[in-house]
Scaffold this motif. Structure first.
Motif, PDB file in Angstrom:
ATOM      1  N   ALA A 221      23.167 -34.861  15.028  1.00  0.00           N
ATOM      2  CA  ALA A 221      23.875 -36.051  14.553  1.00  0.00           C
ATOM      3  C   ALA A 221      23.099 -37.320  14.888  1.00  0.00           C
ATOM      4  CB  ALA A 221      25.276 -36.102  15.170  1.00  0.00           C
ATOM      5  N   GLY A 222      22.505 -37.346  16.079  1.00  0.00           N
ATOM      6  CA  GLY A 222      21.691 -38.502  16.443  1.00  0.00           C
ATOM      7  C   GLY A 222      20.430 -38.600  15.596  1.00  0.00           C
ATOM      8  N   ALA A 223      19.781 -37.462  15.365  1.00  0.00           N
ATOM      9  CA  ALA A 223      18.544 -37.457  14.577  1.00  0.00           C
ATOM     10  C   ALA A 223      18.793 -37.892  13.133  1.00  0.00           C
ATOM     11  CB  ALA A 223      17.913 -36.073  14.612  1.00  0.00           C
ATOM     12  N   ARG A 224      19.962 -37.558  12.614  1.00  0.00           N
ATOM     13  CA  ARG A 224      20.273 -37.898  11.215  1.00  0.00           C
ATOM     14  C   ARG A 224      20.272 -39.397  10.972  1.00  0.00           C
ATOM     15  NH1 ARG A 224      19.939 -38.764   6.854  1.00  0.00           N
ATOM     16  NH2 ARG A 224      21.181 -38.127   5.048  1.00  0.00           N
ATOM     17  N   GLN A 225      20.510 -40.179  11.998  1.00  0.00           N
ATOM     18  CA  GLN A 225      20.556 -41.631  11.842  1.00  0.00           C
ATOM     19  C   GLN A 225      19.172 -42.246  11.683  1.00  0.00           C
ATOM     20  OE1 GLN A 225      23.711 -42.927  11.604  1.00  0.00           O
ATOM     21  NE2 GLN A 225      24.208 -40.769  11.835  1.00  0.00           N
ATOM     22  N   TRP A 226      18.135 -41.503  12.050  1.00  0.00           N
ATOM     23  CA  TRP A 226      16.789 -42.077  12.089  1.00  0.00           C
ATOM     24  C   TRP A 226      15.939 -41.753  10.865  1.00  0.00           C
ATOM     25  CZ3 TRP A 226      15.480 -45.444  15.938  1.00  0.00           C
ATOM     26  CH2 TRP A 226      16.319 -45.468  17.059  1.00  0.00           C
ATOM     27  N   THR A 227      16.341 -40.800  10.064  1.00  0.00           N
ATOM     28  CA  THR A 227      15.461 -40.378   8.964  1.00  0.00           C
ATOM     29  C   THR A 227      16.251 -39.763   7.819  1.00  0.00           C
ATOM     30  OG1 THR A 227      13.569 -38.954   8.432  1.00  0.00           O
ATOM     31  CG2 THR A 227      15.139 -38.120  10.025  1.00  0.00           C
ATOM     32  N   ASN A 228      15.639 -39.762   6.642  1.00  0.00           N
ATOM     33  CA  ASN A 228      16.184 -39.064   5.478  1.00  0.00           C
ATOM     34  C   ASN A 228      15.406 -37.793   5.170  1.00  0.00           C
ATOM     35  OD1 ASN A 228      18.267 -40.913   4.851  1.00  0.00           O
ATOM     36  ND2 ASN A 228      16.777 -42.307   3.917  1.00  0.00           N
ATOM     37  N   SER A 229      14.395 -37.497   5.978  1.00  0.00           N
ATOM     38  CA  SER A 229      13.552 -36.324   5.773  1.00  0.00           C
ATOM     39  C   SER A 229      14.063 -35.157   6.629  1.00  0.00           C
ATOM     40  CB  SER A 229      12.097 -36.643   6.142  1.00  0.00           C
ATOM     41  OG  SER A 229      11.321 -35.475   6.231  1.00  0.00           O
ATOM     42  N   LEU A 230      14.232 -34.000   6.015  1.00  0.00           N
ATOM     43  CA  LEU A 230      14.707 -32.828   6.746  1.00  0.00           C
ATOM     44  C   LEU A 230      13.718 -32.435   7.840  1.00  0.00           C
ATOM     45  CD1 LEU A 230      16.645 -30.455   7.168  1.00  0.00           C
ATOM     46  CD2 LEU A 230      15.398 -29.225   5.357  1.00  0.00           C
ATOM     47  N   GLY A 231      12.424 -32.456   7.530  1.00  0.00           N
ATOM     48  CA  GLY A 231      11.419 -32.086   8.517  1.00  0.00           C
ATOM     49  C   GLY A 231      11.456 -32.976   9.741  1.00  0.00           C
ATOM     50  N   TYR A 232      11.478 -34.288   9.509  1.00  0.00           N
ATOM     51  CA  TYR A 232      11.531 -35.221  10.630  1.00  0.00           C
ATOM     52  C   TYR A 232      12.844 -35.087  11.395  1.00  0.00           C
ATOM     53  CZ  TYR A 232       7.307 -37.614   9.037  1.00  0.00           C
ATOM     54  OH  TYR A 232       6.018 -37.906   8.680  1.00  0.00           O
ATOM     55  N   MET A 233      13.927 -34.817  10.668  1.00  0.00           N
ATOM     56  CA  MET A 233      15.217 -34.655  11.332  1.00  0.00           C
ATOM     57  C   MET A 233      15.201 -33.480  12.299  1.00  0.00           C
ATOM     58  SD  MET A 233      18.978 -34.043   9.664  1.00  0.00           S
ATOM     59  CE  MET A 233      20.392 -33.647  10.709  1.00  0.00           C
ATOM     60  N   VAL A 234      14.632 -32.364  11.870  1.00  0.00           N
ATOM     61  CA  VAL A 234      14.542 -31.180  12.730  1.00  0.00           C
ATOM     62  C   VAL A 234      13.703 -31.485  13.969  1.00  0.00           C
ATOM     63  CG1 VAL A 234      13.622 -28.834  12.887  1.00  0.00           C
ATOM     64  CG2 VAL A 234      14.901 -29.531  10.861  1.00  0.00           C
ATOM     65  N   ILE A 235      12.587 -32.192  13.794  1.00  0.00           N
ATOM     66  CA  ILE A 235      11.715 -32.530  14.923  1.00  0.00           C
ATOM     67  C   ILE A 235      12.431 -33.467  15.891  1.00  0.00           C
ATOM     68  CG2 ILE A 235       9.586 -33.721  15.582  1.00  0.00           C
ATOM     69  CD1 ILE A 235       8.374 -32.731  12.928  1.00  0.00           C
ATOM     70  N   ILE A 236      13.063 -34.508  15.357  1.00  0.00           N
ATOM     71  CA  ILE A 236      13.754 -35.480  16.219  1.00  0.00           C
ATOM     72  C   ILE A 236      14.924 -34.825  16.946  1.00  0.00           C
ATOM     73  CG2 ILE A 236      15.089 -37.628  16.227  1.00  0.00           C
ATOM     74  CD1 ILE A 236      13.425 -38.522  13.806  1.00  0.00           C
ATOM     75  N   ALA A 237      15.674 -33.968  16.234  1.00  0.00           N
ATOM     76  CA  ALA A 237      16.807 -33.284  16.858  1.00  0.00           C
ATOM     77  C   ALA A 237      16.338 -32.369  17.987  1.00  0.00           C
ATOM     78  CB  ALA A 237      17.582 -32.487  15.815  1.00  0.00           C
TER      79      ALA A 237
END
Length: 375
Positions: A221-237
């Motif tokens: 949920a936190g990672a979703r706020q930072w990006t619209n890219s699935l790849g970046y979201m997975v990395i940030i999460a």
């Protein structure tokens, strides 16, 4: 305990090193797989699966009579998978929605698990002590083999994720289109769900049944706020999850009588709060800043458009009547006038103003656009 002492203890103390590595790996894998649960709008799935795993732990103990961690987690895995596929069956074969099915399975399995735990606690057997730790977790019970198992599972999840990345991504955003391409959507869906169940079961020993869903969802949920890219979201999460594990373990180790699991969840919640407030694209702070900026720009444009109207309809804008009209305009302030001067839209000579060539063109476009909108 300061940060330097904690780092020294991580390398020298077996227990602290094991717990730190275990929570970091757990946070990474739950953050990675939690991204798919969040994007599939299955946020309650983690809660249902973690609660559904409780009777599996109890039944595994009743069958074996020992508290072997691997056996208990195997029982939790089987129970969690059964609960998951019951949820899928209820949704597909009845008119009930997914949230209703999740609530039913969660309540049923958790109630059964608590009943079995109560029954076990009343048995004249010393081995049953400590089973209640699976409710809220006990990170101190982690051993090196547990960390290796988490690492292997994380590695397998990562390999499968890379191999089926295209299929997972298409299924997430357009399941119907995935079918038209000839992919087996049922297999892909089961694969994702199975890995989510495995990740949840791995975390039961550390975080517990009650809090495991937060560990799965908070980093994503936190990672979703930072990006619209699935790849970046997975990395940030994954990063948020791992960092929550490390920081939560450090805080828990520095204080007495502070459970590691709840602290990790609180740290993950803090990352979510920071993301909700400070992320550049969706954060509340930057949204408010953009709102204020847009409102000020609108005020400037309204004032400039109004000045253009005055200049267009009055031969002498220095006439007191024209100045009075501008002063009575709702959007007009001295600060607004100074901003127009800075943008080179207006020239100011004492109390007299005049539109520059650039200002006249801009104001003309704004005025004509406003006139069209009014029509």
């Amino acid at each position: 305990m300061d940060i330097t002492e904690y780092i020294r203890l991580v390398f020298s103390d077996y227990t602290l090193r094991t717990i730190t590595l275990g929570t970091a790996v757990l946070g990474a894998v739950t953050g990675m797989l939690g991204s798919f649960a969040v994007l599939r709008k299955q946020s309650l799935l983690g809660d249902a699966i973690s609660h559904a795993a409780l009777p599996g732990i109890a039944i595994a103990f009743l069958i074996t009579g020992t508290k072997d961690g691997n056996v208990l987690l195997l029982g939790a895995l089987v129970s969690g998978l059964i609960g998951t596929f019951w949820i899928r069956s209820i949704v597909k074969k009845t008119h009930l929605k997914s949230d209703t099915a999740l609530g039913l399975i969660l309540s049923l399995f958790f109630g059964l698990g608590m009943l079995l735990l109560t029954f076990i606690q009343k048995q004249p057997n010393a081995n049953q002590a400590g089973l209640d730790k699976y409710l809220f977790g006990q990170a101190a019970t982690l051993i090196e083999s547990d960390v290796w198992m988490m690492t292997w599972v994380t590695g397998i999840c990562l390999v499968v994720l890379l191999l089926f990345w295209k299929e997972f991504k298409i299924l997430l955003f357009d399941a119907d289109y995935t079918k038209t391409l000839g992919f087996n959507t049922k297999f892909i869906d089961i694969l994702i769900t199975t890995f989510i169940v495995v990740a949840i079961v791995l975390g039961l020993q550390t975080v517990g049944v009650v809090l495991m869903s937060a560990m799965l969802l908070a980093p994503a949920a936190g990672a979703r706020q930072w990006t619209n890219s699935l790849g970046y979201m997975v990395i940030i999460a994954s990063f948020f999850g791992a960092l929550s594990g490390v920081v939560g373990t450090a805080i828990s180790a520095s204080q007495n009588n502070l459970s590691t699991g709840p602290v990790i969840v609180i740290i993950a919640g803090i990352f979510v709060l920071i993301s909700f407030v400070f992320s550049p694209s969706r954060g509340l702070l930057f949204k408010q800043i953009r709102f204020i900026k847009n409102r000020r720009d609108l005020q400037l444009h309204k004032t400039l458009s109004f000045m253009y109207n005055i200049a267009k309809t009055h031969e002498d804008i220095a006439h007191p009547h024209a100045i009075k009209i501008l002063n009575n305009f709702q959007g007009y302030t001295r600060g607004t006038l100074q901003k127009l001067v800075k943008k080179n839209y207006v020239n100011l000579d004492g109390s007299l103003w005049s539109l520059t060539e650039e200002g006249y063109k801009t104001a003309s476009n704004l005025y004509n656009q406003q006139t069209k909108n009014d029509e």
